[in-house]
Design an enzyme around this catalytic site. Structure first.
Site, PDB file in Angstrom:
ATOM      1  N   CYS A   4       0.853  -1.190   0.000  1.00 55.84           N
ATOM      2  CA  CYS A   4       0.000   0.000   0.000  1.00 55.84           C
ATOM      3  C   CYS A   4       0.894   1.248   0.000  1.00 55.84           C
ATOM      4  CB  CYS A   4      -0.902  -0.039   1.232  1.00 55.84           C
ATOM      5  SG  CYS A   4      -1.747   1.522   1.541  1.00 55.84           S
ATOM      6  N   CYS A   7       0.750   3.252   3.246  1.00 60.71           N
ATOM      7  CA  CYS A   7       1.443   2.559   4.350  1.00 60.71           C
ATOM      8  C   CYS A   7       2.942   2.779   4.211  1.00 60.71           C
ATOM      9  CB  CYS A   7       1.130   1.066   4.340  1.00 60.71           C
ATOM     10  SG  CYS A   7      -0.440   0.644   5.123  1.00 60.71           S
ATOM     11  N   HIS A  46      -3.800   0.895   8.678  1.00 60.35           N
ATOM     12  CA  HIS A  46      -4.341   0.666   7.339  1.00 60.35           C
ATOM     13  C   HIS A  46      -5.823   0.289   7.419  1.00 60.35           C
ATOM     14  CE1 HIS A  46      -4.362  -0.446   3.055  1.00 60.35           C
ATOM     15  NE2 HIS A  46      -5.240  -1.366   3.461  1.00 60.35           N
ATOM     16  N   ASN A  85     -13.151  10.623  -0.330  1.00 62.74           N
ATOM     17  CA  ASN A  85     -13.746   9.864  -1.424  1.00 62.74           C
ATOM     18  C   ASN A  85     -13.889   8.417  -0.968  1.00 62.74           C
ATOM     19  OD1 ASN A  85     -13.792  12.044  -3.272  1.00 62.74           O
ATOM     20  ND2 ASN A  85     -11.619  11.756  -3.703  1.00 62.74           N
ATOM     21  N   GLY A  91     -14.275   8.385  -6.887  1.00 64.30           N
ATOM     22  CA  GLY A  91     -12.956   8.943  -7.186  1.00 64.30           C
ATOM     23  C   GLY A  91     -11.847   8.510  -6.249  1.00 64.30           C
ATOM     24  N   HIS A  96      -6.376   3.388   0.991  1.00 59.95           N
ATOM     25  CA  HIS A  96      -5.973   3.587   2.393  1.00 59.95           C
ATOM     26  C   HIS A  96      -6.674   4.881   2.795  1.00 59.95           C
ATOM     27  CE1 HIS A  96      -2.593   3.499   5.630  1.00 59.95           C
ATOM     28  NE2 HIS A  96      -3.411   4.494   5.945  1.00 59.95           N
ATOM     29  N   HIS A  98      -8.085   8.305   3.731  1.00 63.29           N
ATOM     30  CA  HIS A  98      -7.412   9.606   3.830  1.00 63.29           C
ATOM     31  C   HIS A  98      -8.436  10.720   3.725  1.00 63.29           C
ATOM     32  CE1 HIS A  98      -7.317   8.162  -0.328  1.00 63.29           C
ATOM     33  NE2 HIS A  98      -7.461   9.419  -0.711  1.00 63.29           N
ATOM     34  N   HIS A 100      -8.862  14.549   2.668  1.00 66.38           N
ATOM     35  CA  HIS A 100      -8.262  15.662   1.940  1.00 66.38           C
ATOM     36  C   HIS A 100      -8.571  16.950   2.693  1.00 66.38           C
ATOM     37  CE1 HIS A 100      -7.596  13.650  -2.078  1.00 66.38           C
ATOM     38  NE2 HIS A 100      -8.523  12.834  -1.612  1.00 66.38           N
TER      39      HIS A 100
HETATM   40  P1  AMP Z   1      -8.220   9.810  -3.719  1.00 63.80           P
HETATM   41  O1  AMP Z   1      -8.489  10.034  -5.179  1.00 63.80           O
HETATM   42  O2  AMP Z   1      -9.257  10.381  -2.816  1.00 63.80           O
HETATM   43  O3  AMP Z   1      -7.897   8.351  -3.425  1.00 63.80           O
HETATM   44  O4  AMP Z   1      -6.924  10.651  -3.413  1.00 63.80           O
HETATM   45  C1  AMP Z   1      -5.630  10.163  -3.576  1.00 63.80           C
HETATM   46  C2  AMP Z   1      -4.717  11.348  -3.581  1.00 63.80           C
HETATM   47  O5  AMP Z   1      -3.395  10.899  -3.347  1.00 63.80           O
HETATM   48  C3  AMP Z   1      -4.687  12.111  -4.924  1.00 63.80           C
HETATM   49  O6  AMP Z   1      -5.099  13.461  -4.715  1.00 63.80           O
HETATM   50  C4  AMP Z   1      -3.231  12.004  -5.377  1.00 63.80           C
HETATM   51  O7  AMP Z   1      -2.756  13.181  -5.991  1.00 63.80           O
HETATM   52  C5  AMP Z   1      -2.513  11.716  -4.067  1.00 63.80           C
HETATM   53  N1  AMP Z   1      -1.273  10.980  -4.176  1.00 63.80           N
HETATM   54  C6  AMP Z   1      -1.006   9.892  -4.937  1.00 63.80           C
HETATM   55  N2  AMP Z   1       0.251   9.470  -4.744  1.00 63.80           N
HETATM   56  C7  AMP Z   1       0.806  10.315  -3.840  1.00 63.80           C
HETATM   57  C8  AMP Z   1       2.096  10.408  -3.226  1.00 63.80           C
HETATM   58  N3  AMP Z   1       3.072   9.548  -3.498  1.00 63.80           N
HETATM   59  N4  AMP Z   1       2.318  11.416  -2.348  1.00 63.80           N
HETATM   60  C9  AMP Z   1       1.338  12.305  -2.064  1.00 63.80           C
HETATM   61  N5  AMP Z   1       0.094  12.263  -2.594  1.00 63.80           N
HETATM   62  C10 AMP Z   1      -0.161  11.280  -3.477  1.00 63.80           C
HETATM   63 ZN    ZN Z   2      -2.164   1.245   3.754  1.00 59.21          ZN
END
Ligand code: AMP
Ligand code: ZN
Length: 110
Positions: A4, A7, A46, A85, A91, A96, A98, A100
């Site tokens: 992941c 992670c 996770h 999301n 989207g 994992h 998160h 925003h």
């Molecule tokens: P979601 O679409 O809600 O799953 O958001 C995932 C977010 O993770 C997106 O806004 C990506 O730009 C961001 N993302 C993907 N890879 C990385 C990374 N290595 N470091 C920081 N953000 C990331």
């Molecule tokens: Zn994870």
């Protein structure tokens, strides 16, 4: 289980621009920011998505929101949006959980 990405970031196996760290979560800049200020509040545990939350995770969720408040305070954000999301159709790209946190001029919705 496939590795992941978040992670790996939480475990510092992958680099990220960390803006805040608490006992239960890590906050780092989104790699493709959709706003002037765009960070991700990521629980160290996770959990695939909000759809997989259990009642026992209530303290973790509380901590994520308090972390958002703290990051907003530290960065003097006048106001901000919090978005989660849930699932591909909404989207969600990273499996994992998160949160925003976006502030300032928003270019596109996450
Ligand atoms: P979601 O679409 O809600 O799953 O958001 C995932 C977010 O993770 C997106 O806004 C990506 O730009 C961001 N993302 C993907 N890879 C990385 C990374 N290595 N470091 C920081 N953000 C990331
Ligand atoms: Zn994870």
């Amino acid at each position: 289980m496939p590795p992941c990405l978040f992670c790996k970031i939480v475990n510092k196996e992958l680099s990220s621009e960390i803006v805040y760290e608490s006992e239960k979560s890590l906050v780092f800049k989104d790699i493709h920011p959709k706003a002037d200020f765009h960070v991700l509040i990521v629980p160290k545990k996770h959990i695939e998505s909000a759809n997989r939350l259990e009642f026992e995770d209530k303290d973790l969720i509380m901590e994520m929101f308090l972390t958002a408040k703290e990051v907003a305070l530290q960065n003097q954000l006048g106001g901000y949006k919090l978005i989660i999301n849930v699932g591909r159709k909404a989207g969600q790209l990273i499996d994992h959980l998160h949160l925003h946190l976006l502030a300032g001029k928003i270019k596109e919705i996450v």
